[in-house]
Structures are given as C-alpha cells and as structure tokens.
Design an enzyme around this catalytic site. Sequence first.
Site, PDB file in Angstrom:
ATOM      1  N   HIS A  77     -93.866   9.721  59.375  1.00 52.76           N
ATOM      2  CA  HIS A  77     -94.999   9.872  60.284  1.00 52.76           C
ATOM      3  C   HIS A  77     -96.462   9.346  60.444  1.00 52.76           C
ATOM      4  O   HIS A  77     -97.023   9.654  60.022  1.00 52.76           O
ATOM      5  CB  HIS A  77     -95.078  10.958  61.162  1.00 52.76           C
ATOM      6  CG  HIS A  77     -93.337  11.772  61.105  1.00 52.76           C
ATOM      7  ND1 HIS A  77     -92.685  11.064  62.767  1.00 52.76           N
ATOM      8  CD2 HIS A  77     -92.887  12.778  61.295  1.00 52.76           C
ATOM      9  CE1 HIS A  77     -91.898  11.844  62.451  1.00 52.76           C
ATOM     10  NE2 HIS A  77     -91.350  12.934  61.807  1.00 52.76           N
ATOM     11  N   PHE A 273     -88.100  27.021  62.830  1.00 51.69           N
ATOM     12  CA  PHE A 273     -89.371  27.705  63.477  1.00 51.69           C
ATOM     13  C   PHE A 273     -88.884  27.795  64.453  1.00 51.69           C
ATOM     14  O   PHE A 273     -88.877  26.850  65.594  1.00 51.69           O
ATOM     15  CB  PHE A 273     -90.838  26.995  63.065  1.00 51.69           C
ATOM     16  CG  PHE A 273     -90.428  26.525  61.431  1.00 51.69           C
ATOM     17  CD1 PHE A 273     -90.453  25.461  60.932  1.00 51.69           C
ATOM     18  CD2 PHE A 273     -90.856  27.436  60.653  1.00 51.69           C
ATOM     19  CE1 PHE A 273     -89.979  24.092  60.328  1.00 51.69           C
ATOM     20  CE2 PHE A 273     -90.627  26.174  58.760  1.00 51.69           C
ATOM     21  CZ  PHE A 273     -90.199  25.353  59.546  1.00 51.69           C
ATOM     22  N   ASP A 275     -89.618  27.642  67.978  1.00 54.29           N
ATOM     23  CA  ASP A 275     -90.479  26.716  68.578  1.00 54.29           C
ATOM     24  C   ASP A 275     -89.691  27.268  70.034  1.00 54.29           C
ATOM     25  O   ASP A 275     -88.933  27.540  70.504  1.00 54.29           O
ATOM     26  CB  ASP A 275     -90.635  25.777  68.171  1.00 54.29           C
ATOM     27  CG  ASP A 275     -89.682  25.036  68.450  1.00 54.29           C
ATOM     28  OD1 ASP A 275     -89.663  23.578  68.635  1.00 54.29           O
ATOM     29  OD2 ASP A 275     -88.366  25.194  68.432  1.00 54.29           O
ATOM     30  N   ASP A 344     -84.357  22.016  60.769  1.00 55.77           N
ATOM     31  CA  ASP A 344     -85.984  22.884  61.757  1.00 55.77           C
ATOM     32  C   ASP A 344     -85.935  21.372  62.413  1.00 55.77           C
ATOM     33  O   ASP A 344     -85.542  20.611  62.944  1.00 55.77           O
ATOM     34  CB  ASP A 344     -86.241  23.412  61.007  1.00 55.77           C
ATOM     35  CG  ASP A 344     -87.432  24.353  62.264  1.00 55.77           C
ATOM     36  OD1 ASP A 344     -88.354  23.104  62.398  1.00 55.77           O
ATOM     37  OD2 ASP A 344     -87.378  24.525  63.617  1.00 55.77           O
ATOM     38  N   ASP A 349     -86.628  16.121  64.797  1.00 52.45           N
ATOM     39  CA  ASP A 349     -87.207  15.052  65.842  1.00 52.45           C
ATOM     40  C   ASP A 349     -86.232  14.095  66.831  1.00 52.45           C
ATOM     41  O   ASP A 349     -86.497  14.099  67.206  1.00 52.45           O
ATOM     42  CB  ASP A 349     -87.531  13.651  64.246  1.00 52.45           C
ATOM     43  CG  ASP A 349     -88.109  14.877  63.084  1.00 52.45           C
ATOM     44  OD1 ASP A 349     -88.619  14.688  62.692  1.00 52.45           O
ATOM     45  OD2 ASP A 349     -89.721  15.168  64.314  1.00 52.45           O
TER      46      ASP A 349
HETATM   47  N1  LIG Z   1     -88.498  23.959  65.279  1.00 48.58           N
HETATM   48  C1  LIG Z   1     -90.214  22.843  65.235  1.00 48.58           C
HETATM   49  N2  LIG Z   1     -90.996  23.093  65.961  1.00 48.58           N
HETATM   50  C2  LIG Z   1     -92.214  22.129  66.140  1.00 48.58           C
HETATM   51  C3  LIG Z   1     -91.995  21.207  65.108  1.00 48.58           C
HETATM   52  C4  LIG Z   1     -93.089  20.483  65.406  1.00 48.58           C
HETATM   53  C5  LIG Z   1     -93.393  18.936  64.426  1.00 48.58           C
HETATM   54  N3  LIG Z   1     -93.110  19.157  63.014  1.00 48.58           N
HETATM   55  C6  LIG Z   1     -93.091  17.646  62.756  1.00 48.58           C
HETATM   56  C7  LIG Z   1     -92.851  17.609  60.910  1.00 48.58           C
HETATM   57  C8  LIG Z   1     -92.029  17.872  60.803  1.00 48.58           C
HETATM   58  C9  LIG Z   1     -90.795  17.632  61.793  1.00 48.58           C
HETATM   59  O1  LIG Z   1     -90.135  16.095  61.733  1.00 48.58           O
HETATM   60  C10 LIG Z   1     -92.075  17.131  63.292  1.00 48.58           C
HETATM   61  O2  LIG Z   1     -92.518  15.204  63.122  1.00 48.58           O
HETATM   62  C11 LIG Z   1     -93.961  21.043  66.477  1.00 48.58           C
HETATM   63  N4  LIG Z   1     -93.242  21.987  66.439  1.00 48.58           N
HETATM   64  C12 LIG Z   1     -93.219  22.824  67.706  1.00 48.58           C
HETATM   65  O3  LIG Z   1     -92.608  22.098  69.316  1.00 48.58           O
HETATM   66  C13 LIG Z   1     -93.500  22.200  70.584  1.00 48.58           C
HETATM   67  C14 LIG Z   1     -94.255  21.120  70.461  1.00 48.58           C
HETATM   68  O4  LIG Z   1     -92.711  20.197  71.124  1.00 48.58           O
HETATM   69  P1  LIG Z   1     -93.026  19.201  71.946  1.00 48.58           P
HETATM   70  O5  LIG Z   1     -94.337  19.399  72.548  1.00 48.58           O
HETATM   71  O6  LIG Z   1     -92.407  18.923  72.439  1.00 48.58           O
HETATM   72  O7  LIG Z   1     -93.761  17.873  70.979  1.00 48.58           O
HETATM   73  C15 LIG Z   1     -94.650  23.686  69.664  1.00 48.58           C
HETATM   74  O8  LIG Z   1     -93.849  24.713  70.116  1.00 48.58           O
HETATM   75  C16 LIG Z   1     -94.897  22.714  68.622  1.00 48.58           C
HETATM   76  O9  LIG Z   1     -95.466  23.829  67.320  1.00 48.58           O
HETATM   77  C17 LIG Z   1     -90.344  21.267  64.212  1.00 48.58           C
HETATM   78  O10 LIG Z   1     -91.047  20.643  63.163  1.00 48.58           O
HETATM   79  N5  LIG Z   1     -89.899  22.044  64.086  1.00 48.58           N
END
Ligand SMILES: Nc1nc2c(c(CN[C@H]3C=C[C@H](O)[C@@H]3O)cn2[C@@H]2O[C@H](COP(=O)(O)O)[C@@H](O)[C@H]2O)c(=O)[nH]1
Length: 372
Positions: A77, A273, A275, A344, A349
Amino acid sequence: MSDDEADPELLALLRQHLQGKLTINEEPETGVLEGAEYVYDNAIDVAIDMRSCKNAAAAIYSRMQRKQYSPTTWSDHELHPKAAHDGGDADRATIAFIFTMDLLNFSFWSEKPDAERFAIEYRGKRWTGYWSLVAALQRALDEGIPITDSHFWQNEQEFTLDVLKRVFRSCTDEEIPLLHERLACLREAGRVLYEKYQCHPVNLIAAANGSAAHLVNLLARDFDCFRDEHAFDGRRKPIRILKRAQILVADLWACFEGEGYGEFWDIDKITMFADYRVPQILNSMGCLTYCPPLNSAIQEKREIPSGGSWEVQLRACTIWCVELIRREIVKEHPDSHINAVLIDFFLYDTIKEMEVAGQETVPHHRTRSIWY
Ligand SMILES: Nc1nc2c(c(CN[C@H]3C=C[C@H](O)[C@@H]3O)cn2[C@@H]2O[C@H](COP(=O)(O)O)[C@@H](O)[C@H]2O)c(=O)[nH]1
C-alpha cells in the site's frame, strides 16, 4: 505404588514450584477468543451460518491464493511505511509511525455524501476512511510536525488542539470525528511511554519478549485507550475485544514481515480485528446474520450504542465467525500459512474494493467510539 500414594516426581516438581524455583512456562493468552466464543454461545440477536462460512472459506482461500496474499501485501500500500529491516533509526521511526497510527485507528465513517465527507488531500489524491489517517500522519511528518514523537504528545504548549486540527485538516467542511478523543489518546500514550517505556514504543516490543499475546496484554494493561473490553450479559469477566491492540501487533508483524521487530512466535493467537468493515462483508456473504430489529437498525443506518448488547454480540460473533472460517481453511489446506490476521486484512481490503466499485450490498453498522 498404591493409588493413594502421590507420584514422588510430581511432588518434587510441585515443591520446586511452590518454592518459586520452577516457572512453569505459562503461554500468554489474550482471552479474546474465549470471550468471543462465550458471546457466540449466548447471543440471541446475532447468528453465524455454518454453510455460508464453509463457502466463504473456500472463496477466501482461492482468492487469497490467486492474489498471493501475504504479510508483504501490507507494504504494497503506497501510504504504509516500509521497513528497512536493519533495526536502525529508520525502523524505530516506522515503529513510532505504526504505534501512532493504531492509537488513532478508529471511527472514520461519515453520514455525509462522498463529496462532503472528511477527506485528506495528500500526494495529489483525496484519502478517506482509514487511509485518511495514514495520509494525515505522512503529511504532518512531511510538514515537519513530529506527530509520531511521544515527547511532542506530552508538550501541551507546543502540541495543542489547534495543531492536531492542522494535522487532520480536511479538504471538505467536515472535520475528522472524535478529534478531542484522539488528542486524549496521544496525551495518555505519551505519559505512559514516559513512565514505563523510556518514551518509545520500541521498548514496549522489547518487553513482550517476542510474544504477540503478551504485547497485546501489555497494551491493554498499561494504556486505558487500548483497553477495548466490555461487559456482557452479566458475566463477571468483561469480554475482551482489544481490536486496536491486536491490529497494532498485526501491523508490526506485517510491516516487518515476521522478522526483527515483527517477529512474534505466537502471531497465530491474534484474532481478526472487530471493526465496522469485516462484519459488513461477512453479513453480505451470509456468514453473519442479525435479528430483524438489529438488521433494520443497520439497514436504516441508525447509530448502535457502543458497549451495548447488540454491539458486543456483533463484534464478538465477527471474531468467532472469522475463527470458524480460519479453521475451515486450515482443515482443507493443512499446509497453508493462513491465520486470522491475513484473513482479516484480505476481507478488509476486499470490502474496500467493493466500496470503490460501488458494489456494497449492505451498509456497515454505525457505532461511534474510540475502540474501532
Ligand atoms: N478488521 C480490520 N479493520 C481495519 C483494517 C484497516 C486497515 N488495515 C490495512 C492494513 C492491512 C490491510 O491490508 C489494510 O490495508 C482499518 N480497519 C478499521 O476499519 C475501519 C475503517 O474503515 P474505513 O472507514 O472504511 O476505511 C476502522 O475501524 C479501522 O480501524 C484492517 O485491515 N482490518
């Protein structure tokens, strides 16, 4: 030896343990999966559909294989920092960046239309959601604001609310949600790092002795703003979700590709995680289903209270659902190195690609909190 005579060897071990001469190597546990299963077993408003989970496991596995999904995908990224893998100042700066990022990695959703929602302009692009956070931090560093330095966070003369407003200045009229709470997180983290970890998160990693679970537990123990745990159904022990503590460990592991500062012998103990994006895609795949009142609240984009029964069921069942999908994948492909972290990351993604392509079929749930 008659039945009522104790085994002399066991007695000797017990005597040594009682004299503190024997430390039984207790593997650290976060308790997250145990709590998630408890909530799943007692949930009445959220359910998991096993047939859909089996189908999802097959689809996720084949797509992850095709995309060659691995920890290195994290660094692909463009906004994510890149590890130097030499343990020097650059890697220490990367650790400080990831720590700052996951201190503030929460609640980006907006009710405004795309053109009006909070957005960060950086490198000629408009970034929203999670990427707006990463862009804002990168931009601040480019502008000479030491936003990842814990000494700065504690300096109330230099680091004011107005400075944080500048860091997160939007190219629209909408401000980043929970700005005051984000300042409070940085202030608290600065104080704790000063008191316990010689002002740098690299010392937190050192204190974890290579254990992911232990690092998660240290974060939950020492930082109020990482202690994402909630009461449920009158149970004495709170349900530990620990989303930002866990994603911090996962981001370190992915960025450093499981080596050096990213080496954790028990990374597979980290859960997904909880979210607001992964539940959304699991719901759209039929894996996670909601009782009609909860489903209506989500469909109608009504806010769901943080820490309430609906929200704890939703987050905990999401953790359990990804665990069931992980077990299904490992059962079908015993040699795969797929863990909950990679599943996750892949699901997040994927839902983001669906969002960009206008292919979201269900809304994500709306809860405003510092936990996710
Ligand atoms: N479960 C989970 N939640 C994640 C991520 C990520 C980003 N991770 C990066 C790193 C490696 C991955 O490949 C991603 O490129 C953000 N979030 C959560 O989502 C919400 C943001 O959403 P939106 O407003 O639509 O961008 C917010 O709660 C944020 O904390 C994840 O990976 N997993």
